[in-house]
Design an enzyme around this catalytic site. Structure first.
Site, PDB file in Angstrom:
ATOM      1  N   LYS A  89       4.890   4.061  -1.628  1.00  0.00           N
ATOM      2  CA  LYS A  89       4.840   5.364  -2.493  1.00  0.00           C
ATOM      3  C   LYS A  89       6.415   5.869  -2.328  1.00  0.00           C
ATOM      4  O   LYS A  89       6.674   6.655  -3.340  1.00  0.00           O
ATOM      5  CB  LYS A  89       4.070   6.501  -1.961  1.00  0.00           C
ATOM      6  CG  LYS A  89       2.436   5.916  -2.529  1.00  0.00           C
ATOM      7  CD  LYS A  89       1.160   6.813  -1.951  1.00  0.00           C
ATOM      8  CE  LYS A  89       0.056   6.507  -2.436  1.00  0.00           C
ATOM      9  NZ  LYS A  89      -1.301   7.078  -1.745  1.00  0.00           N
ATOM     10  N   GLY A 106       0.799  -1.052  -0.081  1.00  0.00           N
ATOM     11  CA  GLY A 106      -0.117   0.074   0.254  1.00  0.00           C
ATOM     12  C   GLY A 106       0.833   1.369   0.104  1.00  0.00           C
ATOM     13  O   GLY A 106       1.955   1.181  -0.512  1.00  0.00           O
ATOM     14  N   SER A 107       0.374   2.318   0.713  1.00  0.00           N
ATOM     15  CA  SER A 107       0.875   3.544   0.453  1.00  0.00           C
ATOM     16  C   SER A 107       2.359   3.782   1.028  1.00  0.00           C
ATOM     17  O   SER A 107       2.917   4.664   0.487  1.00  0.00           O
ATOM     18  CB  SER A 107      -0.039   4.737   1.182  1.00  0.00           C
ATOM     19  OG  SER A 107      -1.139   4.769   0.594  1.00  0.00           O
ATOM     20  N   THR A 108       2.793   2.961   1.874  1.00  0.00           N
ATOM     21  CA  THR A 108       4.372   3.013   2.370  1.00  0.00           C
ATOM     22  C   THR A 108       5.052   2.956   1.010  1.00  0.00           C
ATOM     23  O   THR A 108       6.259   3.415   1.056  1.00  0.00           O
ATOM     24  CB  THR A 108       4.453   1.908   3.422  1.00  0.00           C
ATOM     25  OG1 THR A 108       4.301   0.698   2.936  1.00  0.00           O
ATOM     26  CG2 THR A 108       3.908   2.171   4.834  1.00  0.00           C
TER      27      THR A 108
END
Length: 318
Positions: free
Chosen positions: A84, A80-82
């Site tokens: 990014k 997920g967003s980690t």
């Protein structure tokens, strides 16, 4: 080696405190399991490797067999967003954008091949810089920035940061995660990888990404064994892989500033520590268990202090 003692990198005080805090939070939230890791970003030494419900070494049989391993290195999920941080580092490193590059970011964005993506929360169209896209953890903004990267470059940076192969920490059962070749990505996956989907990794792999950024862009072998000692008491250091530069010092320094902004002004505010400059990133990931069952992984990975990074800390609840 027979006849030699093993010296671990674990800091018993850090391990104890992290274990106690994690078990309390798992009980409070009703999570299935959780994990915490604390890593020295300069040396790769693992100061704490904590799994909830840890096995009592004096009575290992009291723990169900499925819980006797370390989910920190065995469990695989979409980060997920980690993740990014990898896309942002790649965009900066290749010169595709700067932190001040501007984007008009809608709640919903359709790519040129007709794939539609949304942000986690509905919002009006925003005017954001690249740093703002990261701080707000915008999926659509990340895709808009990452579109400038060829698909193979997206894959290469995921690989450079350690996805798709074991870290070599030396524990049995370690998974390398799942990173498919770029030429096998479908029309949706080639964009989803930019915000941590369509790729799967372990807790330790995700920690290593942030440790690499905090170490000036140099990836260091994470390890639990400092070395061995013989009858003479002399420590023989463990053999480790050579450090590898992943991104430039300049890109790493910029990413550290963006990570701090994500804590000070963005979604990572709960990760702030009074008296310290902290950088970090939140993440909410999905884990598919088969039969239509979907679980969620909530995580925060932080590094501190920002002005002289020493540790990376990863906390997840499944």
């Amino acid at each position: 080696m027979p006849g030699r003692d093993v010296q671990l990198t674990i800091d018993r005080d850090v391990q104890f405190m992290a274990q106690r805090a994690l078990d309390a939070k798992v009980a409070e939230t009703g999570a299935e399991w959780g994990a915490v890791q604390v890593v020295d970003v300069r040396t790769g030494e693992i100061l704490a490797l904590v799994d909830s419900g840890a096995v009592d070494p004096n009575d290992p049989g009291a723990t169900p067999a499925r819980d006797r391993g370390s989910r920190s290195i065995e469990a695989v999920y979409e980060p997920g967003s980690t993740a990014k941080v990898i896309s942002m580092a790649a965009v900066l490193e290749t010169g595709a954008a700067t932190p001040a590059s501007r984007y008009t970011v809608p709640y919903q964005y359709t790519t040129p091949n007709g794939q539609t993506f949304k942000d986690s929360n509905e919002h009006p169209t925003l005017q954001l810089t690249l740093a703002g896209v990261f701080a707000e953890s915008s999926n659509t903004g990340t895709i808009m920035a990452g579109e400038a990267l060829p698909e193979q470059v997206r894959h290469d940076y995921l690989r450079k940061f350690g996805f798709g192969e074991p870290t070599g920490v030396g524990l049995p059962g370690e998974s390398g995660g799942i990173l498919w070749p770029a030429d096998t990505w479908d029309g949706r996956s080639k964009y989803a990888v930019l915000f941590g989907q369509a790729v799967s990794s372990t807790v330790l792999q995700n920690t290593q990404v942030f440790a690499t950024i905090a170490n000036g862009g140099v990836r260091v072998q994470p390890h639990l064994v400092e070395g061995t000692t013989g009858p003479d008491g002399r420590l023989v250091p463990a053999e480790l892989e050579e450090p590898e530069r992943v991104i430039s010092p300049e890109t790493a320094a910029t990413m550290m500033q963006m990570l701090e902004t994500a804590v000070v002004e963005g979604t990572g505010g709960n990760g702030a520590v009074p008296g310290y400059r902290v950088g970090g990133k939140t993440g909410t990931a999905q884990a598919f268990e088969g039969g239509g069952v979907i679980k969620y992984v909530a995580s925060f990975i932080g590094v501190a202090p920002v002005d002289d990074p020493r540790i990376a800390v990863n906390v997840i609840l499944y």
